[in-house]
Design an enzyme around this catalytic site. Structure first.
Site, short mmCIF file in Angstrom:
data_model
loop_
_atom_site.label_atom_id
_atom_site.label_comp_id
_atom_site.label_asym_id
_atom_site.label_seq_id
_atom_site.Cartn_x
_atom_site.Cartn_y
_atom_site.Cartn_z
N ARG A 108 27.27 2.22 11.92
CA ARG A 108 26.35 1.57 12.84
C ARG A 108 25.26 0.86 12.05
O ARG A 108 24.54 1.51 11.28
CB ARG A 108 25.74 2.62 13.78
CG ARG A 108 24.90 2.02 14.90
CD ARG A 108 24.46 3.11 15.85
NE ARG A 108 25.60 3.66 16.56
CZ ARG A 108 26.07 3.14 17.70
NH1 ARG A 108 25.48 2.11 18.26
NH2 ARG A 108 27.10 3.68 18.29
N THR A 112 20.88 -3.80 14.05
CA THR A 112 21.45 -4.30 15.31
C THR A 112 22.00 -3.17 16.17
O THR A 112 22.28 -3.36 17.35
CB THR A 112 22.61 -5.26 15.02
OG1 THR A 112 23.66 -4.52 14.37
CG2 THR A 112 22.19 -6.41 14.12
N ASP A 204 27.99 18.02 15.86
CA ASP A 204 28.55 16.91 15.09
C ASP A 204 29.94 17.32 14.58
O ASP A 204 30.06 18.19 13.71
CB ASP A 204 27.63 16.57 13.91
CG ASP A 204 28.10 15.31 13.20
OD1 ASP A 204 29.26 15.29 12.72
OD2 ASP A 204 27.33 14.34 13.14
N ASP A 207 30.62 16.89 10.72
CA ASP A 207 29.94 17.91 9.91
C ASP A 207 30.62 19.26 10.05
O ASP A 207 30.73 20.01 9.06
CB ASP A 207 28.47 18.02 10.33
CG ASP A 207 27.62 16.91 9.73
OD1 ASP A 207 28.08 16.25 8.77
OD2 ASP A 207 26.50 16.69 10.23
N1 URA Z 1 29.64 12.59 17.58
C1 URA Z 1 29.74 13.93 17.41
O1 URA Z 1 30.28 14.39 16.41
N2 URA Z 1 29.22 14.74 18.34
C2 URA Z 1 28.62 14.28 19.46
O2 URA Z 1 28.18 15.09 20.28
C3 URA Z 1 28.53 12.89 19.63
C4 URA Z 1 29.05 12.06 18.68
#
Ligand code: URA
Length: 213
Positions: A108, A112, A204, A207
């Protein structure tokens, strides 16, 4: 979710739901998280391929000649969206070992806020393959939708999007921008929070898959 009609298929097999609940728990460590994601991806691939066409073939067993069935449709390509999509790749190719694999990487742009391609490597016959794009979390839908646009620009004609958990916002965006792409998910959660995380979600995914928390 609200009453509106969204083009999304919920794969709510009990094994998938059980494993997803284990994945959601914050106490689940990287090893178990990764294994569960691979197992769910296998089960989802099994469901997604349920209507694949078959053809009759003549074979010979050690005992007798007989007719059998074999897959007859388009060849498959699996495209993980980097990096979290890699966590779903192994499960899908376990089920479809002949599948070719492409990779798409997007980041990202901080100015922008638009997704920008940084990596794209696809099978040369992408136009002839049925692509299964894998990305565990369909949050805003911005990067998934951009990946689908990129794949179409590269010639892809038949695409299915397979995600683990989706937010209604992400489904809506992908449906609007790519009405031809069916979305398969194991769960549709409540909403996105102000940081863009799916609620309740699982945190995430990248992660948790790679242990980079
Ligand atoms: N990406 C992720 O890994 N978790 C989320 O909750 C949103 C986007």
């Amino acid at each position: 979710m609200a009453e509106e009609k969204l083009n999304v298929h919920l794969i709510d097999h009990p094994l998938i739901q059980h494993k997803l609940t284990l994945m959601r728990q914050k106490t689940t460590g990287t090893k178990d998280f990764r294994e569960l994601l691979e197992e769910i991806s296998m089960l989802m691939a099994y469901e997604i391929t349920r209507n694949f066409p078959l053809k009759d073939v003549e074979i010979e067993t050690p005992v007798a000649k007989c007719k059998g069935k074999m897959l007859a449709g388009k060849k498959v390509g699996v495209v993980p969206i980097l990096r979290a999509g890699l966590g779903m790749l192994g499960g899908v190719v376990n089920m479809i070992p002949a599948a070719r694999v492409g990779h798409v990487g997007l980041y990202r742009d901080p100015e922008t806020l638009k997704p920008v391609e940084y990596y794209c490597k696809l099978p040369s016959d992408v136009a002839e393959r049925m692509l299964i794009v894998v990305d565990p979390m369909l949050a805003t839908g911005g990067s998934s939708s951009a990946a689908l646009t990129l794949l179409k620009e590269k010639g892809a004609k038949s695409i299915t999007l397979m995600c683990l958990v989706a937010a209604p916002e992400g489904i809506r965006l992908v449906n609007e921008e790519h009405p031809d792409v069916p979305i398969y998910v194991a769960a549709v959660d409540d909403h996105l929070n102000e940081k863009g995380y799916i609620v309740p979600g699982l945190g995430d995914a990248g992660d948790r898959i790679f242990g980079t928390l």
